[in-house]
Design a protein around this motif. Structure first.
Motif, PDB file in Angstrom:
ATOM      1  N   GLU A 697       0.818  -1.212   0.000  1.00 25.62           N
ATOM      2  CA  GLU A 697       0.000   0.000   0.000  1.00 25.62           C
ATOM      3  C   GLU A 697       0.853   1.264   0.000  1.00 25.62           C
ATOM      4  OE1 GLU A 697      -2.732   0.057   3.199  1.00 25.62           O
ATOM      5  OE2 GLU A 697      -3.663  -1.870   2.694  1.00 25.62           O
ATOM      6  N   ARG A 698       2.012   1.204   0.641  1.00 28.05           N
ATOM      7  CA  ARG A 698       2.890   2.374   0.747  1.00 28.05           C
ATOM      8  C   ARG A 698       3.710   2.612  -0.520  1.00 28.05           C
ATOM      9  NH1 ARG A 698       0.102   2.939   4.252  1.00 28.05           N
ATOM     10  NH2 ARG A 698      -0.500   4.514   2.758  1.00 28.05           N
ATOM     11  N   LEU A 699       3.731   1.651  -1.442  1.00 30.52           N
ATOM     12  CA  LEU A 699       4.491   1.803  -2.680  1.00 30.52           C
ATOM     13  C   LEU A 699       3.674   2.537  -3.738  1.00 30.52           C
ATOM     14  CD1 LEU A 699       6.146  -1.725  -3.077  1.00 30.52           C
ATOM     15  CD2 LEU A 699       7.337   0.430  -2.614  1.00 30.52           C
ATOM     16  N   ASN A 700       4.342   3.421  -4.474  1.00 31.27           N
ATOM     17  CA  ASN A 700       3.728   4.002  -5.669  1.00 31.27           C
ATOM     18  C   ASN A 700       3.636   2.935  -6.749  1.00 31.27           C
ATOM     19  OD1 ASN A 700       3.478   6.737  -4.738  1.00 31.27           O
ATOM     20  ND2 ASN A 700       5.701   6.947  -4.943  1.00 31.27           N
ATOM     21  N   ASP A 701       2.837   3.199  -7.768  1.00 31.41           N
ATOM     22  CA  ASP A 701       2.770   2.270  -8.896  1.00 31.41           C
ATOM     23  C   ASP A 701       4.161   2.132  -9.516  1.00 31.41           C
ATOM     24  OD1 ASP A 701       0.097   1.843  -8.573  1.00 31.41           O
ATOM     25  OD2 ASP A 701      -0.519   3.395  -9.994  1.00 31.41           O
ATOM     26  N   GLY A 702       4.547   0.903  -9.761  1.00 32.15           N
ATOM     27  CA  GLY A 702       5.888   0.641 -10.271  1.00 32.15           C
ATOM     28  C   GLY A 702       6.929   0.558  -9.178  1.00 32.15           C
ATOM     29  N   GLY A 703       6.504   0.638  -7.913  1.00 28.03           N
ATOM     30  CA  GLY A 703       7.431   0.592  -6.794  1.00 28.03           C
ATOM     31  C   GLY A 703       8.011  -0.792  -6.576  1.00 28.03           C
ATOM     32  N   ILE A 704       9.152  -0.833  -5.883  1.00 26.42           N
ATOM     33  CA  ILE A 704       9.873  -2.095  -5.647  1.00 26.42           C
ATOM     34  C   ILE A 704      10.139  -2.246  -4.152  1.00 26.42           C
ATOM     35  CG2 ILE A 704      11.941  -3.449  -6.164  1.00 26.42           C
ATOM     36  CD1 ILE A 704      12.235  -1.904  -8.743  1.00 26.42           C
ATOM     37  N   PHE A 705       9.924  -3.455  -3.666  1.00 29.25           N
ATOM     38  CA  PHE A 705      10.177  -3.773  -2.258  1.00 29.25           C
ATOM     39  C   PHE A 705      11.211  -4.888  -2.187  1.00 29.25           C
ATOM     40  CE2 PHE A 705       8.657  -6.448   1.508  1.00 29.25           C
ATOM     41  CZ  PHE A 705       9.401  -5.725   2.438  1.00 29.25           C
ATOM     42  N   ALA A 706      12.272  -4.681  -1.383  1.00 33.96           N
ATOM     43  CA  ALA A 706      13.312  -5.694  -1.191  1.00 33.96           C
ATOM     44  C   ALA A 706      13.344  -6.107   0.272  1.00 33.96           C
ATOM     45  CB  ALA A 706      14.680  -5.147  -1.613  1.00 33.96           C
ATOM     46  N   GLN A 707      13.144  -7.398   0.517  1.00 34.69           N
ATOM     47  CA  GLN A 707      13.130  -7.944   1.872  1.00 34.69           C
ATOM     48  C   GLN A 707      14.290  -8.920   2.037  1.00 34.69           C
ATOM     49  OE1 GLN A 707      10.953  -7.725   4.877  1.00 34.69           O
ATOM     50  NE2 GLN A 707      12.889  -8.693   5.454  1.00 34.69           N
ATOM     51  N   PHE A 708      15.192  -8.620   2.969  1.00 37.69           N
ATOM     52  CA  PHE A 708      16.314  -9.511   3.241  1.00 37.69           C
ATOM     53  C   PHE A 708      15.813 -10.760   3.974  1.00 37.69           C
ATOM     54  CE2 PHE A 708      19.521 -10.915   6.377  1.00 37.69           C
ATOM     55  CZ  PHE A 708      20.471 -11.396   5.487  1.00 37.69           C
ATOM     56  N   ILE A 709      16.341 -11.907   3.594  1.00 44.15           N
ATOM     57  CA  ILE A 709      16.007 -13.166   4.265  1.00 44.15           C
ATOM     58  C   ILE A 709      17.232 -14.084   4.171  1.00 44.15           C
ATOM     59  CG2 ILE A 709      15.026 -14.159   2.149  1.00 44.15           C
ATOM     60  CD1 ILE A 709      13.815 -14.840   5.747  1.00 44.15           C
ATOM     61  N   HIS A 710      17.454 -14.873   5.195  1.00 45.84           N
ATOM     62  CA  HIS A 710      18.617 -15.769   5.199  1.00 45.84           C
ATOM     63  C   HIS A 710      18.143 -17.215   5.307  1.00 45.84           C
ATOM     64  CE1 HIS A 710      17.880 -16.226   9.510  1.00 45.84           C
ATOM     65  NE2 HIS A 710      17.857 -14.908   9.603  1.00 45.84           N
ATOM     66  N   THR A 711      19.071 -18.150   5.057  1.00 47.66           N
ATOM     67  CA  THR A 711      18.731 -19.571   5.126  1.00 47.66           C
ATOM     68  C   THR A 711      19.291 -20.247   6.373  1.00 47.66           C
ATOM     69  OG1 THR A 711      20.696 -20.135   3.817  1.00 47.66           O
ATOM     70  CG2 THR A 711      18.650 -19.776   2.623  1.00 47.66           C
ATOM     71  N   TYR A 712      20.235 -19.597   7.065  1.00 49.88           N
ATOM     72  CA  TYR A 712      20.779 -20.223   8.265  1.00 49.88           C
ATOM     73  C   TYR A 712      19.776 -20.078   9.408  1.00 49.88           C
ATOM     74  CZ  TYR A 712      22.197 -15.344   9.028  1.00 49.88           C
ATOM     75  OH  TYR A 712      22.215 -13.971   9.129  1.00 49.88           O
ATOM     76  N   GLN A 713      19.894 -20.947  10.394  1.00 49.93           N
ATOM     77  CA  GLN A 713      18.984 -20.993  11.542  1.00 49.93           C
ATOM     78  C   GLN A 713      17.528 -21.103  11.078  1.00 49.93           C
ATOM     79  OE1 GLN A 713      20.361 -17.312  13.416  1.00 49.93           O
ATOM     80  NE2 GLN A 713      21.405 -18.527  14.956  1.00 49.93           N
ATOM     81  N   MET A 714      17.318 -21.943  10.081  1.00 48.04           N
ATOM     82  CA  MET A 714      15.994 -22.091   9.490  1.00 48.04           C
ATOM     83  C   MET A 714      15.939 -23.419   8.761  1.00 48.04           C
ATOM     84  SD  MET A 714      14.055 -19.199   7.163  1.00 48.04           S
ATOM     85  CE  MET A 714      14.443 -17.921   8.350  1.00 48.04           C
ATOM     86  N   ASP A 715      14.755 -24.007   8.661  1.00 44.49           N
ATOM     87  CA  ASP A 715      14.593 -25.209   7.853  1.00 44.49           C
ATOM     88  C   ASP A 715      13.762 -24.864   6.621  1.00 44.49           C
ATOM     89  OD1 ASP A 715      12.079 -24.900   8.887  1.00 44.49           O
ATOM     90  OD2 ASP A 715      12.005 -26.854   9.902  1.00 44.49           O
ATOM     91  N   TRP A 716      13.650 -25.860   5.726  1.00 46.94           N
ATOM     92  CA  TRP A 716      12.943 -25.586   4.470  1.00 46.94           C
ATOM     93  C   TRP A 716      11.480 -25.208   4.674  1.00 46.94           C
ATOM     94  CZ3 TRP A 716      13.128 -23.948  -0.208  1.00 46.94           C
ATOM     95  CH2 TRP A 716      12.045 -24.146  -1.059  1.00 46.94           C
ATOM     96  N   SER A 741      28.740 -15.534  -5.739  1.00 45.62           N
ATOM     97  CA  SER A 741      29.683 -16.653  -5.769  1.00 45.62           C
ATOM     98  C   SER A 741      29.148 -17.904  -5.100  1.00 45.62           C
ATOM     99  CB  SER A 741      31.001 -16.246  -5.099  1.00 45.62           C
ATOM    100  OG  SER A 741      30.792 -15.972  -3.727  1.00 45.62           O
ATOM    101  N   SER A 742      27.994 -17.829  -4.460  1.00 42.85           N
ATOM    102  CA  SER A 742      27.466 -19.008  -3.780  1.00 42.85           C
ATOM    103  C   SER A 742      25.950 -18.954  -3.766  1.00 42.85           C
ATOM    104  CB  SER A 742      27.995 -19.075  -2.337  1.00 42.85           C
ATOM    105  OG  SER A 742      27.497 -17.990  -1.587  1.00 42.85           O
ATOM    106  N   LEU A 743      25.351 -20.114  -3.548  1.00 40.66           N
ATOM    107  CA  LEU A 743      23.893 -20.196  -3.470  1.00 40.66           C
ATOM    108  C   LEU A 743      23.493 -20.043  -2.002  1.00 40.66           C
ATOM    109  CD1 LEU A 743      21.394 -20.571  -5.187  1.00 40.66           C
ATOM    110  CD2 LEU A 743      21.512 -23.017  -4.727  1.00 40.66           C
ATOM    111  N   GLY A 744      23.435 -18.825  -1.549  1.00 42.58           N
ATOM    112  CA  GLY A 744      23.111 -18.556  -0.158  1.00 42.58           C
ATOM    113  C   GLY A 744      24.358 -18.147   0.587  1.00 42.58           C
ATOM    114  N   PRO A 745      24.245 -17.904   1.913  1.00 44.89           N
ATOM    115  CA  PRO A 745      23.047 -18.167   2.701  1.00 44.89           C
ATOM    116  C   PRO A 745      22.052 -17.007   2.745  1.00 44.89           C
ATOM    117  CG  PRO A 745      24.806 -17.495   4.152  1.00 44.89           C
ATOM    118  CD  PRO A 745      25.383 -17.494   2.778  1.00 44.89           C
ATOM    119  N   ASP A 746      22.419 -15.849   2.112  1.00 42.12           N
ATOM    120  CA  ASP A 746      21.565 -14.673   2.204  1.00 42.12           C
ATOM    121  C   ASP A 746      20.878 -14.414   0.864  1.00 42.12           C
ATOM    122  OD1 ASP A 746      22.436 -14.313   4.800  1.00 42.12           O
ATOM    123  OD2 ASP A 746      24.080 -12.988   4.216  1.00 42.12           O
TER     124      ASP A 746
END
Length: 813
Positions: A697-716, A741-746
């Motif tokens: 709702e806070r984004l203008n049309d065409g807006g982009i949101f980037a959310q950081f997420i990691h894979t460590y300390q987490m299961d699938w 250079s790697s697939l993860g962890p971030d």
């Protein structure tokens, strides 16, 4: 003043009080206690749920949470005071039971109405937020008024229940302490059960609405059962003759020196009770913050601390309730409990602040069994906190014993005393959170509270000795423990700040710890590992919103130095290792947006992510962070963060990000959210479907949101739930890795508003599969993530590698 004063003052009318004693045989005493146990259980569940529901609107910033707790406790004090002024007019037991039942029904009925009122509350806040938030004091005053209007009715009813039942149960001056201790103890044990249930199971398995419905159902049963009990007792009482209860008890209690000078004794007892409430709440606030560094800042850890603290108070109330009626000098016992509590508080504070290696050993031993680890944490913390809380809990029944001099005024006496204690608790909570911890720190703040409790016991002991001319042994016994405590306060408690800067609960797997004995880990562990601590503490911020430190560390063998930022003992940013994630969180959405002019960055931390925004021709950069201590901490990263806070385009908002996004009407072209670690209490609310919808709702049309997420300390399943939740809101989106250079962890979850981006609706199902999502009502992530804090699941990487070459809307960047 005796029961019959020297001026010949008449005794209160006793016929009505006789009727209370005679009618009790038709009222099931045990059933009332059982109902009061469940009343305490629902009361704590309501406090947890209502706080959670309100902070979703006003945010979980420190002042906001404090305001809610102040209003809640203030309502208890108000209800207790109102009942104290009125309930003694009621003499028939069945009417007292009926009043209690009506109070419980009102609480349950209001709980049913509250969700609808919150809709109006949110509408009001959306309209005032942007206009008033910059006026700090006025905005918080409006928040206080709004929360008061929301909660004053049910909390007032809750506060009135104890005086009402005290009026019912106390029929003998020789058993005042027993009954007060039993009522308060049983109700408090119920509160501990409510905290345990809501913190571990109810919200997790029933959701917020389900847990609220269960609490309302229990309230209706309590109220209905009370009304039926009152109806069955009505008209079945018999008025007994003979000597009044007051006359029968007069010979036994008249030798008590407090009753001979009742004004002195009662005033002193009430002062002690107010100070005890202040100290108990201050201890709870500071110990909770300290233990978040020791055992981890998870929702389960906070629940364990609350449960063990409350349970200790309950046990103390039950024990001293029985003891209080057996001693001739209850005021002396009351003062001694405060001296003992202060001494144990000092001992416990020093031990807890130096127990990191002990708890690290506990976590390492039992990390593979979450239920066993939580049980042992509870048991150990209970043993730590038992002794100070046990003696703090003894204050209420002893105060009731000292102050209650007339059976016809029991409601007034107990209700007024409880109100004084609640007011002390309110002041203690506020002072601990907003004065002591921010200005003195946890260690010095505890010294202040302990000294205040010890000095109060010393002063009142001397005052009573002077007024009553009690034997010297009285003065010595009361003064000895507080005096010893004050002497010990000079060297203790003492903690190693460098050790506290890094949480050993978090990925601290050292074989030496496993080989250490338990006693050695507790008493010598910190000393051994303090010598191995790398880096120097250059900043130590101890505020209500968190514990923030900056360490200067060596970057390489050539002597180059940099900085690492830790929040609640967990590394959040650095000038080297996290640079790829800190920068790409900005550059990816900024590069892909055609013309980003207004940007929101959630989380200041080192300021590097926000600073990267300023390399683009933006008009405005808003940075939101809940923790004021990160402001001076981020200054150490000025060589890397583009001096973001000094740029005129930057506006820093100290606020809960959830509240800012929900209440502000500002629109942005790009929003980047850095907070990770959803196992940390409060952060999981930034990964719900509801929050992602607010961001959109806070984004203008065409807006982009980037959310950081990691894979460590987490299961699938947990990682997939976050991705599935995100893709339900942002049906056009990407999953990208931050390190090519790697697939993860971030990773970054990138969402698009409008027609830009790729069609990720198919990719969301193909990559993350079908299953549960995370919402405000059902905050599954908050309860699942802490169980995985010591887990690194290789399945996540394997699943992502399997999907790597699938062209279903997910770009491998």
């Amino acid at each position: 003043m005796r029961f019959i004063s020297k001026k010949g003052m008449k005794l209160p009318a006793t016929g009505k009080q006789d009727r209370i004693g005679a009618e009790l045989h038709v009222i099931n005493y045990t059933l009332i206690l059982i109902l009061f146990f469940f009343s305490g259980l629902t009361g704590l569940i309501y406090e947890v749920l209502w706080t959670r529901m309100i902070v979703k609107i006003i945010g979980s910033a420190p002042f906001a949470v404090s305001i809610i707790l102040t209003v809640f406790m203030g309502g208890l004090a108000l209800g207790s005071y109102i009942a104290s002024r009125t309930i003694d007019r009621v003499t028939e037991p069945h009417r007292l039971v009926r009043i209690y039942g009506i109070l419980e029904l009102v609480i349950g009925g209001y709980a049913l109405l509250l969700p609808s009122l919150l809709i109006l509350f949110e509408f009001f806040y959306r309209n005032i937020y942007d206009r008033l938030f910059e006026y700090f004091l006025f905005y918080n005053f409006v928040t206080f008024v709004g929360c008061s209007l929301l909660l004053i009715i049910p909390t007032t009813c809750m506060g009135a229940t104890l005086p009402v039942l005290s009026r019912l149960f106390i029929t003998s001056l020789s058993r005042v302490s027993t009954h007060v201790g039993k009522l308060y103890g049983v109700n408090t044990i119920g509160a501990a059960a409510g905290a345990l249930l809501s913190g571990f199971w109810l919200i997790n398995y029933l959701g917020v609405k389900g847990a609220l419905a269960l609490a309302m159902f229990i309230n209706l049963i309590i109220g209905g059962a009370s009304l039926l009990l009152a109806r069955s007792a009505k008209g079945r009482s018999a008025v007994s003759g003979g000597v009044s209860p007051e006359k029968r008890e007069r010979s036994r209690v008249s030798k008590d020196f407090v009753l001979k000078d009742s004004k002195v004794g009662s005033t002193s007892a009430l002062v002690v009770f107010g100070v005890s409430g202040f100290c108990a709440m201050a201890y709870e606030v500071i110990w909770t913050k300290l233990l978040s560094l020791i055992v981890g800042p998870t929702t389960y850890s906070f629940t364990i601390v609350l449960v063990t603290f409350i349970l200790g108070l309950a046990l103390g109330s039950l024990f001293f309730g029985r003891l209080g009626d057996r001693v001739r000098d209850p005021i002396s016992v009351l003062l001694m409990t405060q001296g003992v509590a202060a001494l144990f508080a000092l001992t416990v504070s020093h031990a807890l602040g130096n127990s990191q290696i002990f708890f690290a050993k506990l976590i390492l031993h039992y990390k593979d069994s979450f239920p066993q680890l939580q049980f042992l944490k509870t048991l150990v913390l209970f043993l730590f906190l038992l002794f100070p809380t046990f003696f703090l809990g003894g204050a209420f029944p002893l105060v009731g014993r000292v102050c209650t001099r007339s059976l016809s005024r029991t409601g007034r006496t107990i209700g007024f005393a409880y109100a004084i204690n609640s007011i002390g608790a309110i002041i203690g909570s506020f002072c601990a959170g907003f004065l002591l911890v921010p200005f003195l720190g946890k260690e010095a703040g505890l010294k202040f509270v302990i000294a205040f409790q010890a000095i109060t016991a010393l002063f009142l002991g001397a005052y009573l000795f002077w007024k009553t001319r009690k034997r010297p042994s009285f003065n010595i016994s009361v003064a000895l423990l507080p005096f010893i405590t004050l002497i010990l306060l000079f060297p203790f408690p003492h903690w190693d700040r460098k050790m506290l800067s890094i949480g050993r609960y978090h990925r601290f797997e050292r074989p030496e710890i496993v080989k250490m004995g338990w006693a050695e880990a507790l008493f010598e562990g910190n000393k051994r590992f303090a010598q191995e601590q790398e880096g120097d503490v250059v900043y130590f911020g101890d505020g209500i919103a968190g514990f923030t430190t900056v360490l200067k560390v060596k970057l390489d063998i050539y002597g180059n130095e940099g900085y690492a930022l830790y929040i609640s003992g967990k590394p959040e940013a650095s000038s080297r290792l996290d640079m790829d994630t800190q920068t790409i969180s900005t550059h990816f959405p900024m590069l892909f947006h055609e013309n980003p002019k207004r940007v929101l960055v959630i989380g200041l931390a080192s300021g590097i992510t926000a600073g990267e925004v300023l390399y683009y021709p933006v008009d405005r950069l808003d940075v939101v962070d809940i923790n004021r201590q990160v402001i001076p901490a981020s200054r150490f990263f000025d060589p890397w963060n583009n001096r973001v806070l000094s740029d005129p385009r930057t506006e820093l908002v100290i606020q809960d990000a959830r509240a800012h996004v929900a209440l502000s009407r500002k629109k942005y072209d790009v929003i980047s959210s850095e907070p990770s670690n959803p196992w940390m209490a409060g952060l999981a609310s930034l990964f719900t479907k509801d929050f992602f919808s607010l961001v959109k709702e806070r984004l203008n049309d065409g807006g982009i949101f980037a959310q950081f997420i990691h894979t460590y300390q987490m299961d699938w399943p947990t990682f997939a739930m976050v991705g599935r939740t995100f893709s339900q809101v942002f049906q056009k989106g990407l999953l990208i890795r931050t390190n090519p250079s790697s697939l993860g962890p971030d990773f970054l979850l990138v969402g698009f508003k409008g027609n830009s981006g790729l069609d990720a609706q198919v990719a969301g199902k193909g990559l993350f599969g079908d299953g549960r999502i995370n919402t405000d009502d059902w905050p599954r992530l908050e309860f699942s993530a802490p169980k995985l804090m010591h887990t690194n699941d290789p399945v996540i990487v394997r699943r992502l590698r399997e999907k790597r070459w699938l062209s279903r809307g997910t770009i491998d960047t």
